[in-house]
Design a protein around this motif. Structure first.
Motif, mmCIF file in Angstrom:
data_model
loop_
_atom_site.group_PDB
_atom_site.id
_atom_site.type_symbol
_atom_site.label_atom_id
_atom_site.label_comp_id
_atom_site.label_asym_id
_atom_site.label_seq_id
_atom_site.Cartn_x
_atom_site.Cartn_y
_atom_site.Cartn_z
ATOM 1 N N GLU A 128 35.664 38.435 49.883
ATOM 2 C CA GLU A 128 36.034 38.797 48.520
ATOM 3 C C GLU A 128 37.378 38.182 48.135
ATOM 4 N N LEU A 129 38.310 38.146 49.088
ATOM 5 C CA LEU A 129 39.613 37.549 48.826
ATOM 6 C C LEU A 129 39.495 36.061 48.537
ATOM 7 N N SER A 130 38.664 35.368 49.300
ATOM 8 C CA SER A 130 38.525 33.932 49.070
ATOM 9 C C SER A 130 37.853 33.658 47.726
ATOM 10 N N LYS A 131 36.904 34.509 47.329
ATOM 11 C CA LYS A 131 36.278 34.351 46.017
ATOM 12 C C LYS A 131 37.281 34.633 44.899
ATOM 13 N N ALA A 132 38.126 35.648 45.088
ATOM 14 C CA ALA A 132 39.139 35.977 44.081
ATOM 15 C C ALA A 132 40.148 34.851 43.946
ATOM 16 N N LEU A 133 40.525 34.236 45.061
ATOM 17 C CA LEU A 133 41.463 33.114 45.009
ATOM 18 C C LEU A 133 40.831 31.926 44.307
ATOM 19 N N LYS A 134 39.560 31.683 44.590
ATOM 20 C CA LYS A 134 38.863 30.582 43.920
ATOM 21 C C LYS A 134 38.813 30.800 42.413
ATOM 22 N N LYS A 135 38.573 32.043 41.998
ATOM 23 C CA LYS A 135 38.522 32.364 40.571
ATOM 24 C C LYS A 135 39.905 32.257 39.937
ATOM 25 N N ALA A 136 40.932 32.673 40.662
ATOM 26 C CA ALA A 136 42.299 32.609 40.134
ATOM 27 C C ALA A 136 42.772 31.173 39.979
ATOM 28 N N ARG A 137 42.307 30.287 40.867
ATOM 29 C CA ARG A 137 42.722 28.883 40.794
ATOM 30 C C ARG A 137 41.950 28.103 39.741
ATOM 31 N N ALA A 138 40.817 28.611 39.295
ATOM 32 C CA ALA A 138 40.031 27.913 38.270
ATOM 33 C C ALA A 138 40.805 27.913 36.953
ATOM 34 N N ALA A 139 40.912 26.759 36.346
ATOM 35 C CA ALA A 139 41.694 26.647 35.115
ATOM 36 C C ALA A 139 40.847 26.881 33.878
#
Length: 58
Positions: free
Chosen positions: A47-58
C-alpha cells in the motif's frame, strides 16, 4: 538515485523548489507533503509503494 523506502519519504528533507516534471522526484516538496498527509503507520508495504507512486504522479 537509490531506491528509497516508501515509509520514510514523509521524513525526508524537501528540496527548495518543486521540479514539476512528468514524474516527480522523491524529494519534491509536493510528494513529501502528500505522503505526510497519509496515515502510513497502519499501511502495508504494498500500500505504501502504491501511495508513493500516486503521490509522484504529476
Amino acid at each position: 538515485m537509490s531506491k528509497v523506502d516508501a515509509a520514510k519519504v514523509g521524513s525526508l528533507k524537501p528540496k527548495k523548489k518543486c521540479c514539476k516534471s512528468s514524474k516527480r522526484c522523491v524529494r519534491c516538496p509536493v510528494v513529501i507533503h502528500r505522503m505526510r498527509k497519509l496515515d502510513t503507520s497502519d499501511m502495508t508495504k504494498k500500500e505504501l509503494s502504491k501511495a508513493l507512486k500516486k503521490a509522484r504522479a504529476a
